[in-house]
Motif scaffolding. Sequence first.
Motif, PDB file in Angstrom:
ATOM      1  N   PRO A  18      10.494  10.104   0.884  1.00 42.21           N
ATOM      2  CA  PRO A  18      11.553  10.168  -0.136  1.00 42.21           C
ATOM      3  C   PRO A  18      10.964  10.662  -1.452  1.00 42.21           C
ATOM      4  CG  PRO A  18      10.898   7.876   0.270  1.00 42.21           C
ATOM      5  CD  PRO A  18      10.135   8.717   1.242  1.00 42.21           C
ATOM      6  N   GLN A  70      16.907   4.074   0.836  1.00 41.43           N
ATOM      7  CA  GLN A  70      15.826   3.352   0.163  1.00 41.43           C
ATOM      8  C   GLN A  70      16.330   2.626  -1.088  1.00 41.43           C
ATOM      9  OE1 GLN A  70      12.503   4.941  -2.317  1.00 41.43           O
ATOM     10  NE2 GLN A  70      11.208   4.223  -0.645  1.00 41.43           N
ATOM     11  N   ASN A 197       0.517   7.867   4.781  1.00 41.75           N
ATOM     12  CA  ASN A 197       1.066   8.828   3.819  1.00 41.75           C
ATOM     13  C   ASN A 197       0.062   9.100   2.698  1.00 41.75           C
ATOM     14  OD1 ASN A 197       3.174   8.424   1.002  1.00 41.75           O
ATOM     15  ND2 ASN A 197       3.134  10.295   2.194  1.00 41.75           N
ATOM     16  N   ASP A 199      -1.245  13.139   0.857  1.00 43.99           N
ATOM     17  CA  ASP A 199      -1.979  14.412   0.925  1.00 43.99           C
ATOM     18  C   ASP A 199      -1.972  15.076   2.295  1.00 43.99           C
ATOM     19  OD1 ASP A 199      -2.763  14.108  -1.819  1.00 43.99           O
ATOM     20  OD2 ASP A 199      -4.210  12.630  -1.137  1.00 43.99           O
ATOM     21  N   GLY A 220       5.180  14.419   1.967  1.00 42.78           N
ATOM     22  CA  GLY A 220       5.958  14.505   0.732  1.00 42.78           C
ATOM     23  C   GLY A 220       5.827  15.863   0.087  1.00 42.78           C
ATOM     24  N   ARG A 221       4.889  15.990  -0.857  1.00 39.00           N
ATOM     25  CA  ARG A 221       4.838  17.192  -1.688  1.00 39.00           C
ATOM     26  C   ARG A 221       4.703  18.486  -0.890  1.00 39.00           C
ATOM     27  NH1 ARG A 221       0.290  14.722  -5.294  1.00 39.00           N
ATOM     28  NH2 ARG A 221      -0.023  13.726  -3.282  1.00 39.00           N
TER      29      ARG A 221
END
Length: 315
Positions: A18, A70, A197, A199, A220-221
């Motif tokens: 998220p 969430q 989670n 990198d 994520g990113r």
Amino acid sequence: MAKRPSQLLKENPFVLAPMDDVTDIAFRELAEECGVSYSTCELTSVDALVRDKVKHDRYARGKLKFSSVQLFGSKPEVFVEAANKVLEDADSIDVNFGCPSACVNANDAGAMLLKDPKNVGEIISKLVKHVDRPITAKIRLGYKKTTYREVAREVEDAGADVLAVHGRTAEQKYSGFANWDSIREIYENTQIPFIGNGDIKDPKQIDDYLGTHCDALMIGRAAIGNPMIFDDFSRYHKRGEIVDLSNDEKKQRQKELFLKYLEKLSHYDVAKQHQRIWRQAMWFFKGIEGAKKLRVAVVEAKDDLNKVIKLVKEF
Ligand SMILES: Cc1cc2nc3c(=O)[nH]c(=O)nc-3n(C[C@H](O)[C@H](O)[C@H](O)COP(=O)(O)O)c2cc1C
């Protein structure tokens, strides 16, 4: 009846993280088309939810096959009340124990809760008892001091379905590299279905972490502007394939994806947020020749979605 997140992870271990102001409902629908296992909405305040102060799009089920909502807050009973208000939109409820932002932490929410592992356990066990949905938790390694051992045990003992861990403390925010040794330590000392989670950006990292440090990977990113990363990870996982596109192929692929994103967005009120459209355009076309000119034109098109679509088609 919808499957549980823990079941989905067994079938497909690649999850979208998220991200506030990034993973809106249209992006999550697109990520599902691109092969994500499941995704979770942007963090949503339980206090605002119980006061009816949250726009529905933020946690809407939309056309998602699986919708995880969430929540962030501090008081167990408010979490329960808020979770029961969003049941129609939620196949599971995720609790944010990781947000390092000052305004969230000022209300003793997000990563602040990691300072008190017993309270983490109480929030999860109250939700498990009073909300008819699987409950999952997303934590960091601690606030300043690491508390992940105690927190992970509390989450597991309270009956959560899945635990996700971002391998940094809140104090570290996003600096350095995530601590995958600590992630592994949790994996080795718990039985709960477990997501690592921090990198993750290259499918080859599957070989380093999946099955040794965690049961599933959260991205994520590296997924910002790049929802096809979930297809890239699945291909490598299943067949050892590495996707290597030429610049032209990449441009074509990103154009098609961004047009799909805009089409999906047009069904929601968030489409009126012009800033969202140009920021997503910037991310989808990052590194592609001529992207700067396109971005300027998209900014000038303001909230005229049809004009933006035309600009992208002509790009
Ligand atoms: C812009 C941005 C917004 C984020 N918003 C949230 C959020 O709403 N809820 C949450 O649990 N984590 C949030 N995070 C943290 C991510 O879910 C993830 O844990 C973190 O980015 C580390 O994963 P990565 O290295 O793959 O990016 C956010 C991160 C970023 C960069």
